[in-house]
Design a protein around this motif. Structure first.
Motif, PDB file in Angstrom:
ATOM      1  N   LEU A 401       1.164  -1.236   0.097  1.00 36.67           N
ATOM      2  CA  LEU A 401       0.139   0.058  -0.310  1.00 36.67           C
ATOM      3  C   LEU A 401       0.900   0.940  -0.140  1.00 36.67           C
ATOM      4  O   LEU A 401       1.574   1.123   1.314  1.00 36.67           O
ATOM      5  N   TYR A 402       1.378   1.860  -0.739  1.00 32.38           N
ATOM      6  CA  TYR A 402       2.130   3.188  -1.248  1.00 32.38           C
ATOM      7  C   TYR A 402       0.748   4.291  -1.154  1.00 32.38           C
ATOM      8  O   TYR A 402      -0.068   4.945  -1.619  1.00 32.38           O
ATOM      9  N   LYS A 403       1.416   5.258   0.277  1.00 31.87           N
ATOM     10  CA  LYS A 403       0.425   6.432   0.691  1.00 31.87           C
ATOM     11  C   LYS A 403       0.789   7.521   0.344  1.00 31.87           C
ATOM     12  O   LYS A 403       1.870   8.071   0.157  1.00 31.87           O
ATOM     13  N   TYR A 404      -0.430   8.242  -0.550  1.00 30.61           N
ATOM     14  CA  TYR A 404       0.209   9.470  -0.723  1.00 30.61           C
ATOM     15  C   TYR A 404      -0.355  10.785   0.071  1.00 30.61           C
ATOM     16  O   TYR A 404      -0.985  10.290   1.274  1.00 30.61           O
ATOM     17  N   SER A 405       1.054  11.969  -0.203  1.00 27.28           N
ATOM     18  CA  SER A 405       0.739  12.932   1.089  1.00 27.28           C
ATOM     19  C   SER A 405      -0.262  13.285   0.633  1.00 27.28           C
ATOM     20  O   SER A 405      -1.197  13.232  -0.847  1.00 27.28           O
ATOM     21  N   ASP A 406      -1.139  13.686   1.532  1.00 27.35           N
ATOM     22  CA  ASP A 406      -2.297  14.768   1.151  1.00 27.35           C
ATOM     23  C   ASP A 406      -1.842  15.510   0.268  1.00 27.35           C
ATOM     24  O   ASP A 406      -1.565  16.586   0.864  1.00 27.35           O
ATOM     25  N   GLY A 407      -2.685  15.961  -0.968  1.00 30.14           N
ATOM     26  CA  GLY A 407      -2.422  17.061  -2.266  1.00 30.14           C
ATOM     27  C   GLY A 407      -1.401  16.496  -3.193  1.00 30.14           C
ATOM     28  O   GLY A 407      -1.702  17.181  -3.748  1.00 30.14           O
ATOM     29  N   SER A 408      -1.012  15.133  -2.619  1.00 29.05           N
ATOM     30  CA  SER A 408       0.088  14.808  -3.158  1.00 29.05           C
ATOM     31  C   SER A 408       0.109  13.522  -4.043  1.00 29.05           C
ATOM     32  O   SER A 408       0.301  12.451  -3.237  1.00 29.05           O
ATOM     33  N   ILE A 409      -0.137  13.503  -5.507  1.00 28.80           N
ATOM     34  CA  ILE A 409      -0.484  11.512  -6.117  1.00 28.80           C
ATOM     35  C   ILE A 409       0.723  11.666  -6.605  1.00 28.80           C
ATOM     36  O   ILE A 409       0.629  11.909  -8.708  1.00 28.80           O
ATOM     37  N   ARG A 410       1.658  10.770  -6.339  1.00 29.15           N
ATOM     38  CA  ARG A 410       2.802  10.755  -7.263  1.00 29.15           C
ATOM     39  C   ARG A 410       3.808   9.436  -7.440  1.00 29.15           C
ATOM     40  O   ARG A 410       3.818   9.308  -5.481  1.00 29.15           O
ATOM     41  N   LEU A 411       3.923   8.675  -7.878  1.00 30.11           N
ATOM     42  CA  LEU A 411       4.837   7.660  -7.413  1.00 30.11           C
ATOM     43  C   LEU A 411       6.586   7.767  -7.877  1.00 30.11           C
ATOM     44  O   LEU A 411       6.645   8.137  -8.910  1.00 30.11           O
ATOM     45  N   PRO A 412       6.895   7.151  -7.047  1.00 29.09           N
ATOM     46  CA  PRO A 412       8.353   6.848  -7.941  1.00 29.09           C
ATOM     47  C   PRO A 412       8.761   6.273  -9.064  1.00 29.09           C
ATOM     48  O   PRO A 412       7.465   5.979  -9.383  1.00 29.09           O
ATOM     49  N   ARG A 413       9.501   6.312 -10.159  1.00 30.29           N
ATOM     50  CA  ARG A 413       9.488   5.417 -11.227  1.00 30.29           C
ATOM     51  C   ARG A 413       9.847   4.090 -10.953  1.00 30.29           C
ATOM     52  O   ARG A 413       9.670   2.681 -12.014  1.00 30.29           O
ATOM     53  N   SER A 414      10.172   3.919 -10.213  1.00 26.29           N
ATOM     54  CA  SER A 414      10.298   2.366  -9.867  1.00 26.29           C
ATOM     55  C   SER A 414      10.312   2.115  -8.536  1.00 26.29           C
ATOM     56  O   SER A 414      10.698   3.030  -6.984  1.00 26.29           O
ATOM     57  N   ILE A 415       9.942   0.853  -7.725  1.00 26.91           N
ATOM     58  CA  ILE A 415      10.410   0.358  -6.409  1.00 26.91           C
ATOM     59  C   ILE A 415      11.133  -0.614  -6.118  1.00 26.91           C
ATOM     60  O   ILE A 415      10.678  -1.931  -6.334  1.00 26.91           O
ATOM     61  N   GLU A 416      12.182  -1.057  -5.274  1.00 22.87           N
ATOM     62  CA  GLU A 416      12.790  -1.771  -4.892  1.00 22.87           C
ATOM     63  C   GLU A 416      12.459  -2.670  -3.817  1.00 22.87           C
ATOM     64  O   GLU A 416      12.344  -2.192  -2.502  1.00 22.87           O
ATOM     65  N   LEU A 417      11.452  -4.116  -3.827  1.00 21.77           N
ATOM     66  CA  LEU A 417      11.676  -4.602  -2.364  1.00 21.77           C
ATOM     67  C   LEU A 417      11.946  -6.430  -2.132  1.00 21.77           C
ATOM     68  O   LEU A 417      12.396  -6.689  -3.655  1.00 21.77           O
ATOM     69  N   ALA A 418      12.473  -6.235  -0.487  1.00 18.20           N
ATOM     70  CA  ALA A 418      13.297  -7.362  -0.992  1.00 18.20           C
ATOM     71  C   ALA A 418      12.412  -8.817  -0.315  1.00 18.20           C
ATOM     72  O   ALA A 418      12.665  -9.073   0.132  1.00 18.20           O
ATOM     73  N   ILE A 419      12.326  -8.993  -1.565  1.00 19.13           N
ATOM     74  CA  ILE A 419      11.716 -10.322  -1.536  1.00 19.13           C
ATOM     75  C   ILE A 419      12.410 -11.793  -2.437  1.00 19.13           C
ATOM     76  O   ILE A 419      12.564 -10.985  -3.613  1.00 19.13           O
ATOM     77  N   SER A 420      12.746 -12.360  -1.373  1.00 17.72           N
ATOM     78  CA  SER A 420      13.215 -13.607  -2.357  1.00 17.72           C
ATOM     79  C   SER A 420      12.921 -14.290  -3.112  1.00 17.72           C
ATOM     80  O   SER A 420      13.014 -15.362  -3.838  1.00 17.72           O
ATOM     81  N   ASP A 421      11.496 -14.284  -2.330  1.00 24.57           N
ATOM     82  CA  ASP A 421      10.266 -15.714  -2.864  1.00 24.57           C
ATOM     83  C   ASP A 421      10.260 -15.356  -4.672  1.00 24.57           C
ATOM     84  O   ASP A 421      10.079 -14.415  -4.574  1.00 24.57           O
ATOM     85  N   PRO A 422      10.087 -16.041  -5.571  1.00 22.85           N
ATOM     86  CA  PRO A 422       9.965 -16.020  -6.052  1.00 22.85           C
ATOM     87  C   PRO A 422       7.671 -15.584  -6.402  1.00 22.85           C
ATOM     88  O   PRO A 422       7.344 -15.697  -6.567  1.00 22.85           O
ATOM     89  N   VAL A 423       8.590 -14.556  -7.643  1.00 20.65           N
ATOM     90  CA  VAL A 423       7.100 -13.450  -7.851  1.00 20.65           C
ATOM     91  C   VAL A 423       6.466 -13.657  -8.990  1.00 20.65           C
ATOM     92  O   VAL A 423       7.595 -13.861 -10.437  1.00 20.65           O
ATOM     93  N   ARG A 424       4.816 -14.079  -8.789  1.00 17.48           N
ATOM     94  CA  ARG A 424       4.363 -14.028 -10.518  1.00 17.48           C
ATOM     95  C   ARG A 424       4.009 -13.177 -11.700  1.00 17.48           C
ATOM     96  O   ARG A 424       4.213 -13.166 -12.919  1.00 17.48           O
ATOM     97  N   GLU A 425       3.176 -12.585 -10.767  1.00 15.88           N
ATOM     98  CA  GLU A 425       2.651 -10.873 -11.398  1.00 15.88           C
ATOM     99  C   GLU A 425       2.645 -10.161  -9.948  1.00 15.88           C
ATOM    100  O   GLU A 425       2.247 -10.378  -9.266  1.00 15.88           O
ATOM    101  N   ILE A 426       2.678  -8.354 -10.943  1.00 18.67           N
ATOM    102  CA  ILE A 426       1.535  -7.590 -10.215  1.00 18.67           C
ATOM    103  C   ILE A 426       0.949  -7.235 -10.434  1.00 18.67           C
ATOM    104  O   ILE A 426       1.254  -6.465 -11.583  1.00 18.67           O
ATOM    105  N   ARG A 427       0.069  -6.961 -10.426  1.00 15.12           N
ATOM    106  CA  ARG A 427      -1.459  -6.228  -9.949  1.00 15.12           C
ATOM    107  C   ARG A 427      -1.427  -4.645  -9.328  1.00 15.12           C
ATOM    108  O   ARG A 427      -1.447  -4.503  -8.037  1.00 15.12           O
ATOM    109  N   LEU A 428      -1.983  -3.626 -10.259  1.00 16.79           N
ATOM    110  CA  LEU A 428      -2.390  -2.726  -9.425  1.00 16.79           C
ATOM    111  C   LEU A 428      -4.095  -2.773  -8.984  1.00 16.79           C
ATOM    112  O   LEU A 428      -4.612  -2.760  -9.999  1.00 16.79           O
ATOM    113  N   LEU A 429      -4.917  -2.916  -7.984  1.00 14.28           N
ATOM    114  CA  LEU A 429      -5.681  -3.279  -7.401  1.00 14.28           C
ATOM    115  C   LEU A 429      -7.345  -2.178  -8.388  1.00 14.28           C
ATOM    116  O   LEU A 429      -8.131  -2.861  -8.756  1.00 14.28           O
TER     117      LEU A 429
END
Length: 469
Positions: A401-429
């Motif tokens: 859950l990426y929490k936006y600041s009040d009045g600011s809706i911005r995402l970084p260009r990429s997000i790094e996560l320390a997930i060692s298990d295999p990932v099948r897919e990622i979806r935006l809900l």
């Protein structure tokens, strides 16, 4: 209140387990899990509901001041600040007590309350059956200080048994029922006995060792009310007991809770969860931080009770949390493994306050899209939440859950996560769009710059579902 608000049981227990009417909470190290299988199963289900519609309501809401506490002389320094129409506290106390004689909430529609709560994403009800002032919002046979007595103008209304009608309508919506009940009763002559004069504080106003027969009458009175609530009003999931100073360690105020709980569980409610706030032991099945969120996850069942406005009681000039604040509050609590009981105080006429409703509608709108990341989730042990990111988990999915600041809706260009298990897919809900990602030396990189949907369409927080292999 301290940093965590916990009561440490290895220290001397003091009467000040509440601070300005706000309860501290038990140390999780003192937690004892319930032993009954039906209670265990119900508790697990309850902790998956995550969001409770909490209601403090009683005749004194007409005064627009803090509920009950101004009656206690020992709490006058903080509880009487809004009493500006009289300096005579004896006069005030009588005015407070007599509020039942003018209480007539003709706009009360429990069906509309329940429909509204469902629309806003709530999964259970926590309703005030009796606060410390002793007024019963249910049809008890133990006292005439109740909503159905002829002294109350509302007693002739078809909805007069307010507890019964609210429980019925919320249950129709599939919601669990949590019954708030105050252990102290400042209207009962068995607790604040008139023969001993004014009580000096919130506790019983006589020596229980000297007058055991009087205390026994109070115990019987309390047991009868609890048996009424758990026998006459259908399935009750939780018995939520307030007034933690009523316990054997403080002035020997033992109401023999185990005795009545065991009776209830062996008859009408075998699944009954009990939260005997701040007392710890086998009858505090979950702990209850109040008006705050713990800094870290608590490894036992817990629920924060927090007001939508500035306090739990109705105020004519209240200020309400925004939808943005509510979304972030819920995320913070759920990511730490807790439930949120969010209190809204109805108006004296029975309507819910419009400004508060607007905020709750905003919360509900967000939950309709992102509720999958909230309901029936647990703490994500492998990823640590912070002010920007929060994580929940269930089955084979992690939710970021990426929490936006009040009045600011911005995402970084990429997000790094320390997930060692295999990932099948990622979806935006929000859109169900699949988001590309890459493996790296420490985990994965989510390529948010390649999102096709406009980030500016988001509200409050975006949720990314990370599905594992």
């Amino acid at each position: 209140m301290g940093v965590t608000g916990e009561i440490k049981k290895d220290e001397n227990l003091q009467e000040e387990i509440v601070d300005n009417g706000v309860h501290l909470y038990s140390d999780h190290k003192d937690y004892i899990p319930p032993k009954e299988q039906a209670v265990k199963e119900n508790l697990a289900r309850f902790m998956g509901l995550k969001l409770g519609f909490m209601v403090h309501w009683a005749p004194a809401c007409q005064l627009g001041i803090v509920e009950s506490w101004a009656l206690s002389d020992g709490d006058e320094s903080w509880s009487r600040q809004d009493i500006d129409w009289t300096d005579d506290m004896d006069e005030f106390k009588q005015q407070y007590i007599d509020c039942n004689k003018t209480f007539n909430p003709v706009k009360f529609r429990p069906d509309k309350w329940a429909a509204f709560a469902e629309e806003c994403g709530f999964k259970y009800l926590l309703f005030n059956t009796k606060h410390h002032d002793g007024f019963c919002m249910f049809d008890t046979k133990t006292t005439d200080y109740k909503i159905t007595d002829s002294s109350c103008p509302y007693s002739t209304n078809p909805n007069a048994d307010i507890v019964g009608r609210v429980f019925e309508e919320f249950r129709k919506k599939g919601m669990a029922i949590s019954a708030y009940f105050s252990k102290p009763d400042w209207h009962s002559d068995y607790y604040w006995a008139k023969q001993f004069g004014d009580a000096v504080d919130r506790n019983v106003n006589y020596d229980i060792d000297e007058y055991p027969e009087l205390w026994e009458k109070f115990v019987e009175y309390t047991h009868k009310q609890l048996l009424e609530l758990t026998s006459n009003y259908g399935k009750i999931d939780v018995l939520w007991l307030d007034g933690g100073w009523v316990n054997p360690e403080i002035k020997k105020q033992d109401i023999r809770l185990g005795e009545v709980v065991n009776t209830i569980r062996n008859t009408t409610q075998p699944h009954l969860i009990v939260s005997d706030r701040t007392v710890s032991g086998e009858y505090e099945n979950f702990i209850t931080p109040e008006q705050m969120v713990p800094e870290k996850p608590i490894p036992v069942p817990w629920e924060s009770c927090i007001s939508l406005g500035e306090g739990f009681s109705y105020s004519y000039s209240d200020h309400y949390k925004s939808a943005h604040e509510l979304v972030h509050l819920l995320i913070d609590i759920v990511a730490k493994g807790g439930n949120l009981a969010l209190n809204i105080a109805p108006q004296p006429d029975g309507n819910l306050p419009e400004e508060g409703m607007k905020s709750l509608y905003g919360l509900g709108k967000w939950l309709k899209i992102n509720g999958e990341a909230i309901y029936e989730t647990v703490v994500c042990e492998t990823l640590e939440s912070n002010e920007t990111y929060a994580f929940t988990q269930k089955a084979n999915a992690i939710y970021m859950l990426y929490k936006y600041s009040d009045g600011s809706i911005r995402l970084p260009r990429s997000i790094e996560l320390a997930i060692s298990d295999p990932v099948r897919e990622i979806r935006l809900l929000r859109t169900n769009e699949i988001i590309p990602f890459e493996k790296n030396a420490t985990g994965i990189t989510i390529l948010t710059a390649k999102l096709e949907v406009a980030v500016s369409d988001a509200e409050h927080c975006d949720c990314f579902k990370i599905v594992m292999e």
